[in-house]
Design a protein around this motif. Structure first.
Motif, PDB file in Angstrom:
ATOM      1  N   THR A 128       0.693  -1.327  -0.246  1.00 25.91           N
ATOM      2  CA  THR A 128       0.050  -0.027   0.011  1.00 25.91           C
ATOM      3  C   THR A 128       0.725   1.336   0.011  1.00 25.91           C
ATOM      4  O   THR A 128       0.450   2.319  -0.632  1.00 25.91           O
ATOM      5  N   GLU A 131     -11.356  -7.674   0.533  1.00 25.55           N
ATOM      6  CA  GLU A 131     -10.550  -6.932  -0.436  1.00 25.55           C
ATOM      7  C   GLU A 131      -9.350  -7.959  -0.739  1.00 25.55           C
ATOM      8  O   GLU A 131      -9.049  -7.945  -1.853  1.00 25.55           O
ATOM      9  N   ILE A 149     -13.621  -1.628  -5.724  1.00 22.85           N
ATOM     10  CA  ILE A 149     -13.074  -1.544  -4.489  1.00 22.85           C
ATOM     11  C   ILE A 149     -12.186  -0.168  -4.458  1.00 22.85           C
ATOM     12  O   ILE A 149     -11.576   0.411  -5.353  1.00 22.85           O
ATOM     13  N   SER A 196      -9.683   1.299  -2.288  1.00 26.89           N
ATOM     14  CA  SER A 196      -8.562   0.849  -1.387  1.00 26.89           C
ATOM     15  C   SER A 196      -8.210   1.909  -0.980  1.00 26.89           C
ATOM     16  O   SER A 196      -7.885   3.304  -1.324  1.00 26.89           O
ATOM     17  N   LEU A 197      -7.233   1.960   0.461  1.00 28.45           N
ATOM     18  CA  LEU A 197      -6.232   2.502   1.058  1.00 28.45           C
ATOM     19  C   LEU A 197      -5.036   2.639  -0.040  1.00 28.45           C
ATOM     20  O   LEU A 197      -4.247   3.499   0.063  1.00 28.45           O
ATOM     21  N   ASP A 198      -4.966   1.655  -0.889  1.00 32.26           N
ATOM     22  CA  ASP A 198      -3.810   1.503  -1.997  1.00 32.26           C
ATOM     23  C   ASP A 198      -4.422   1.953  -3.215  1.00 32.26           C
ATOM     24  O   ASP A 198      -5.278   1.422  -3.950  1.00 32.26           O
ATOM     25  N   PRO A 199      -3.809   3.118  -3.715  1.00 34.07           N
ATOM     26  CA  PRO A 199      -3.974   3.589  -4.907  1.00 34.07           C
ATOM     27  C   PRO A 199      -3.855   2.877  -5.998  1.00 34.07           C
ATOM     28  O   PRO A 199      -4.721   2.875  -7.167  1.00 34.07           O
ATOM     29  N   ARG A 200      -2.992   1.852  -6.049  1.00 25.17           N
ATOM     30  CA  ARG A 200      -2.797   1.024  -7.058  1.00 25.17           C
ATOM     31  C   ARG A 200      -3.824   0.020  -7.357  1.00 25.17           C
ATOM     32  O   ARG A 200      -4.300  -0.277  -8.349  1.00 25.17           O
ATOM     33  N   ILE A 201      -4.557  -0.084  -6.045  1.00 25.66           N
ATOM     34  CA  ILE A 201      -5.606  -1.218  -6.126  1.00 25.66           C
ATOM     35  C   ILE A 201      -6.986  -0.360  -6.528  1.00 25.66           C
ATOM     36  O   ILE A 201      -7.619  -0.872  -7.375  1.00 25.66           O
ATOM     37  N   ARG A 223      -6.934   2.169  -8.672  1.00 28.38           N
ATOM     38  CA  ARG A 223      -6.615   2.266 -10.119  1.00 28.38           C
ATOM     39  C   ARG A 223      -6.998   0.870 -10.904  1.00 28.38           C
ATOM     40  O   ARG A 223      -7.488   1.005 -12.062  1.00 28.38           O
ATOM     41  N   ALA A 224      -6.765  -0.385 -10.321  1.00 29.95           N
ATOM     42  CA  ALA A 224      -7.165  -1.601 -11.047  1.00 29.95           C
ATOM     43  C   ALA A 224      -8.635  -1.812 -11.297  1.00 29.95           C
ATOM     44  O   ALA A 224      -8.856  -2.663 -12.112  1.00 29.95           O
ATOM     45  N   GLU A 225      -9.370  -0.869 -10.797  1.00 27.19           N
ATOM     46  CA  GLU A 225     -11.038  -1.085 -10.699  1.00 27.19           C
ATOM     47  C   GLU A 225     -11.312  -2.659 -10.529  1.00 27.19           C
ATOM     48  O   GLU A 225     -11.915  -3.672 -11.600  1.00 27.19           O
ATOM     49  N   ILE A 226     -11.347  -3.158  -9.468  1.00 30.25           N
ATOM     50  CA  ILE A 226     -11.646  -4.497  -9.088  1.00 30.25           C
ATOM     51  C   ILE A 226     -12.758  -4.495  -8.408  1.00 30.25           C
ATOM     52  O   ILE A 226     -13.344  -3.813  -7.707  1.00 30.25           O
TER      53      ILE A 226
END
Lengths: 328, 121
Positions: free
Chosen positions: A72, A297, B2, B4-9, B11-14
């Motif tokens: 993260t 998640e 999702i 997420s706190l994680d911008p990469r996640i 952006r991945a539009e999951i």
């Protein structure tokens, strides 16, 4: 990094050796008592194989899922050196999963089957990774204290009875020592920094303390087949002993930095044992069974990775590929 | 999707409820045994396995897995199924006579004979 394997306390200890050839079992236990390692093609009780697969597989899954809360902060790590170090750490964790999956494969479970069991929620992984890393300081606390807990566990397990698992753990422990130093350096930097930084690291520590106390698994009073697993050197120390060892090594280091822990009852008694408020095991069960803040998640992210990468893996595959169980 | 706190996640539009087909056999390919050499002149050492679709990929994974820290100068990879192995059950094939000094240098002592021979000269 990794948490102690979660073993269903409802498994019946008496059923663990049912149906085994008593002579072979005796020989097997004598080998372990002599300190010999059991290797992939050797005779072993069904339950020994089952518990080891479960434990090594969970360990592997924990490395994969553990990369998520730490990952993260890769994009927002403070400074180039810390970004490099965090990327290296996360890569190590994923590498550890590969080593562990390989060790579990030697017991006859394919990597596909392990991944399937992870993404459908059938296999567990360390409960701590179902919690989010809200700030950079959370990632620092994970790197220091979760990895510290993992090292206690892994150093113990590296002296276990199954050869391939021990060899994987030896390699893993060497790398974990970098993680621990890196994590400690990060926490010290924040704790000796500006008031804002101190506040941030204290908040992260307070958030992570309950999951850290859960980390070594339920109290031994709850688990009813620790004894046989310890005789087989599948489990090398009881959950409570490892928790004591962790508290003994790290609480003083935490207090040295002037940080506080959210447990008024935490203290070392006259016999040198740590006393603490019993962790909330109902919360632990709720989270491990899917009710934590990040369970959904984490698994959705893994399913997504497997699904979107599938066409690449299939395109690279050749019809002449043939799987055989790894040798060692 | 999702958040997420994680911008990469994010952006991945999951989709949180995504479901997938289980991985099929060989999805993770077959395995290669990896041999790692620390420095030129050392023996290559067996260090473990990687899963790979071909030798070139096995090399790349082997390099990441076993050569990412410390010294490395060379890596060999070979398909697990191409390794010819003996069976531990047959380890009696290595049994031999306990006394084997006829094939050791120390099994040949001639000085006594030479000295005796010289004395009698």
């Amino acid at each position: 990094m990794y948490g102690n394997a979660y073993i269903d306390p409802n498994d019946k200890a008496t059923a663990m050796t049912a149906g085994e050839d008593p002579k072979k079992l005796e020989e097997f236990e004598a080998r372990i008592a002599r300190g010999e390692k059991i290797e992939p093609m050797d005779w072993m009780p069904k339950e020994y194989r089952k518990q080891l697969v479960r434990m090594i597989e969970q360990h592997g899954h924990s490395e994969i899922i553990g990369a998520l809360p730490e990952g993260t902060w890769i994009t927002r790590a403070p400074g180039f050196r810390r970004k490099l170090a965090l990327m290296a750490k996360v890569q190590d964790e994923v590498g550890h999963a590969q080593l562990l999956y390989s060790a579990a494969e030697t017991l006859g479970k394919s990597r596909e089957a392990m991944i399937n069991d992870l993404i459908t929620g059938k296999s567990k992984y360390s409960n701590v990774f179902n919690y989010p890393a809200f700030t950079w300081a959370d990632a620092c606390i994970i790197a220091w204290l979760i990895d510290a807990g993992a090292i206690i566990n892994q150093v113990a397990n590296a002296k276990g009875s199954y050869g391939p698992y021990c060899r994987a753990l030896d390699r893993i422990c060497t790398e974990e020592s970098f993680h621990l130093k890196y994590g400690h350096d990060n926490v010290v930097t924040l704790a000796t920094g500006t008031p804002k930084q101190r506040e941030m690291v204290q908040a992260a520590l307070t958030r992570w303390w309950p999951p850290i106390m859960h980390f070594f698994g339920p109290s031994d009073k709850i688990s009813n087949h620790t004894e046989i697993l310890m005789r087989w050197k599948v489990k090398m120390a009881t959950n409570d002993d490892m928790r004591q060892q962790f508290l003994n090594m790290y609480v003083p280091k935490i207090w040295d930095l002037g940080l506080t822990l959210p447990d008024e009852n935490l203290k070392k008694n006259a016999e040198g044992k740590w006393e603490y408020t019993e962790p909330d095991w109902e919360e632990f069960k709720r989270v491990i069974n899917g009710g934590g803040p990040c369970n959904a998640e984490r698994l959705a992210v893994r399913r997504n990775a497997e699904e979107r990468g599938r066409w690449v893996r299939e395109a690279l595959n050749t019809t002449e590929s043939k799987y055989i169980v790894p040798l060692a | 999707m999702i958040k997420s706190l994680d911008p990469r996640i994010t952006r991945a539009e999951i989709n949180l409820e995504n479901t997938i087909e289980p991985l099929r056999d060989l999805d993770q390919w077959e395995t290669y045994e990896v041999f790692h050499q620390k420095k030129r002149g050392d023996q290559h050492m067996h260090v473990g396995i990687v899963h790979a679709p071909n030798a070139e990929m096995a090399f790349i994974f082997g390099k990441e897995q076993f050569g990412r820290r410390g010294l490395s100068v060379n890596i060999w990879v070979v398909k697990t199924r191409d390794v010819y192995v003996s069976d531990y059950e047959d380890s009696d094939i290595y049994d031999t006579v306990p006394e084997k000094n006829y094939r050791e240098a120390g099994g040949y002592k001639v000085m006594d004979k030479i000295n005796k021979f010289k004395k009698g000269f």
